[in-house]
Design a protein around this motif. Structure first.
Motif, mmCIF file in Angstrom:
data_model
loop_
_atom_site.group_PDB
_atom_site.id
_atom_site.type_symbol
_atom_site.label_atom_id
_atom_site.label_comp_id
_atom_site.label_asym_id
_atom_site.label_seq_id
_atom_site.Cartn_x
_atom_site.Cartn_y
_atom_site.Cartn_z
ATOM 1 N N LYS A 1 23.746 45.835 28.199
ATOM 2 C CA LYS A 1 23.431 45.728 26.777
ATOM 3 C C LYS A 1 21.936 45.616 26.602
ATOM 4 C CE LYS A 1 27.703 43.544 25.419
ATOM 5 N NZ LYS A 1 28.345 42.259 25.398
ATOM 6 N N ARG B 1 15.766 51.604 17.891
ATOM 7 C CA ARG B 1 16.482 51.205 19.088
ATOM 8 C C ARG B 1 15.583 51.289 20.321
ATOM 9 N NH1 ARG B 1 21.606 50.066 18.502
ATOM 10 N NH2 ARG B 1 20.958 48.695 20.155
ATOM 11 N N GLN C 1 25.077 49.116 17.125
ATOM 12 C CA GLN C 1 25.690 48.592 18.337
ATOM 13 C C GLN C 1 24.657 48.289 19.412
ATOM 14 O OE1 GLN C 1 28.663 47.696 19.243
ATOM 15 N NE2 GLN C 1 29.481 48.058 17.199
ATOM 16 N N ARG C 2 24.862 47.213 20.145
ATOM 17 C CA ARG C 2 23.974 46.936 21.282
ATOM 18 C C ARG C 2 24.525 47.536 22.563
ATOM 19 N NH1 ARG C 2 19.664 44.555 20.570
ATOM 20 N NH2 ARG C 2 19.254 43.149 18.841
ATOM 21 N N ASN C 3 25.845 47.745 22.598
ATOM 22 C CA ASN C 3 26.464 48.287 23.807
ATOM 23 C C ASN C 3 26.548 49.806 23.682
ATOM 24 O OD1 ASN C 3 28.087 48.957 25.946
ATOM 25 N ND2 ASN C 3 29.427 47.186 25.700
ATOM 26 N N THR D 1 20.866 55.436 23.354
ATOM 27 C CA THR D 1 21.069 55.340 21.905
ATOM 28 C C THR D 1 20.091 56.241 21.164
ATOM 29 O OG1 THR D 1 21.551 53.044 22.390
ATOM 30 C CG2 THR D 1 21.525 53.683 20.106
ATOM 31 N N TYR E 1 30.086 51.540 23.129
ATOM 32 C CA TYR E 1 30.640 51.552 21.778
ATOM 33 C C TYR E 1 29.923 52.583 20.916
ATOM 34 C CZ TYR E 1 32.892 47.129 22.998
ATOM 35 O OH TYR E 1 33.642 46.164 23.589
ATOM 36 N N SER E 2 28.597 52.731 21.119
ATOM 37 C CA SER E 2 27.846 53.705 20.329
ATOM 38 C C SER E 2 28.408 55.101 20.531
ATOM 39 C CB SER E 2 26.374 53.683 20.738
ATOM 40 O OG SER E 2 25.772 52.488 20.359
ATOM 41 N N LEU F 1 31.771 55.471 18.792
ATOM 42 C CA LEU F 1 31.648 55.570 17.336
ATOM 43 C C LEU F 1 31.074 56.921 16.923
ATOM 44 C CD1 LEU F 1 30.465 51.978 16.692
ATOM 45 C CD2 LEU F 1 32.399 53.048 15.583
ATOM 46 N N LEU G 1 27.095 52.348 12.387
ATOM 47 C CA LEU G 1 27.507 51.441 13.457
ATOM 48 C C LEU G 1 26.962 51.895 14.807
ATOM 49 C CD1 LEU G 1 31.152 50.612 12.398
ATOM 50 C CD2 LEU G 1 29.207 49.079 12.462
#
Lengths: 178, 100
Positions: free
Chosen positions: A80, B25, A24-26, B30, A29-30, A33, A20
């Motif tokens: 995002k 990504r 996730q794009r946000n 990220t 949240y990444s 998680l 996840l």
């Protein structure tokens, strides 16, 4: 079989949370998680009789490093990820290159599976080997860390210092030349 | 008891997820998180092998990996902040020139 249930629960949780994180794009949240994933990994370490590794995983990783990430996400007010920014003219996005990369990835997965099935004692239970003592005690870890690996331990302190100075220098606002 | 191979499979899956994150990504934060996933996957296999062989060094290298991860995160995030200040973007495709 409580330890078997614990293993599959924590392993599933770690893999699900990590998947996840990628999905996730946000970024906020990444990060959240990933903290869940690290908590599940700490549970796996406890199952491996490594309580000190589990506790440092939670304190250092989830408590310090991830908070650093959270601060940066909030500081940058990162929006995002925008799908429209995807640059399809980039030479590396050529379909032939993509297919070659997928082929290499599949080869890697096949190789890993082959190695895992061929290895000799991988199906013996972990720690079930004769003569393998339980190495859970923090006293034992500390002894080896501060005696045999004393130099490496001191070297990491220098590394941390260099990283700290480097981070301050890199993130500093440049003064405008007058 | 859990076979060692199960721990190694979990570790391999986590590592692959990290690699996929770095490649797929387009957000610098990220990507750094995916690197952390990879480091943790390797940590898991270190601890599993250490437990399997009754060797305390498997746990000790985890601390060194964590130290390196902390240093990497600090420097990497400082670089992200510096880059964001210049371009107002976190997309790696936005940073194509060495000097501006």
């Amino acid at each position: 079989m409580p330890e078997t249930i614990a293993f599959y629960t924590f392993a599933g949780l770690a893999i699900l949370a990590s998947a996840l994180v990628i999905g996730q794009r946000n970024p906020m949240y990444s990060v959240m998680l990933l903290i869940a994933s690290f908590g599940a990994l700490a549970g796996l370490y406890i199952g491996l009789d490594a309580p000190f590794a589990a506790v440092t995983q939670i304190i250092v990783y989830a408590g310090a490093i991830m908070v650093l990430f959270l601060f940066v996400v909030m500081l940058l007010n990162a929006a995002k990820e925008d799908g429209a920014e995807y640059d399809r003219t980039h030479p590396l996005r050529h379909p032939a290159v993509t297919r070659f990369g997928s082929l290499l990835a599949l080869l890697l997965v096949a190789q890993l599976g082959w190695a895992l099935t061929r290895a000799s004692d991988f199906d013996t239970p972990v720690g079930g080997k004769s003569g393998s003592a339980t190495v859970s005690s923090v006293r034992e870890v500390g002894k080896v860390l501060f005696q045999r690996h004393a130099f490496a331990f001191e070297a990491t302190s220098v590394l941390i210092l260099v990283a700290m100075v480097g981070a301050v220098v890199l993130a500093r606002k440049e003064e405008q030349p007058q | 008891m859990i076979p060692l191979s199960h721990y190694l499979i979990v570790s391999a899956v986590l590592f692959s997820l990290g690699v996929a994150g770095v490649f797929l990504r387009r957000n610098l934060i990220t990507i750094l998180l995916s690197i952390e996933i990879m480091l943790n996957a390797v940590n898991l296999s270190f601890v599993a092998f250490g437990r399997h062989n009754g060797d305390v060094n498997g746990q000790i290298i985890v601390f060194f990996v964590m130290t390196v991860a902390a240093a990497e995160a600090a420097v990497g995030l400082a670089l992200v902040i510096a880059l964001f200040r210049h371009r107002e973007s976190l997309n790696p495709d936005a940073f194509t020139s060495l000097k501006w």
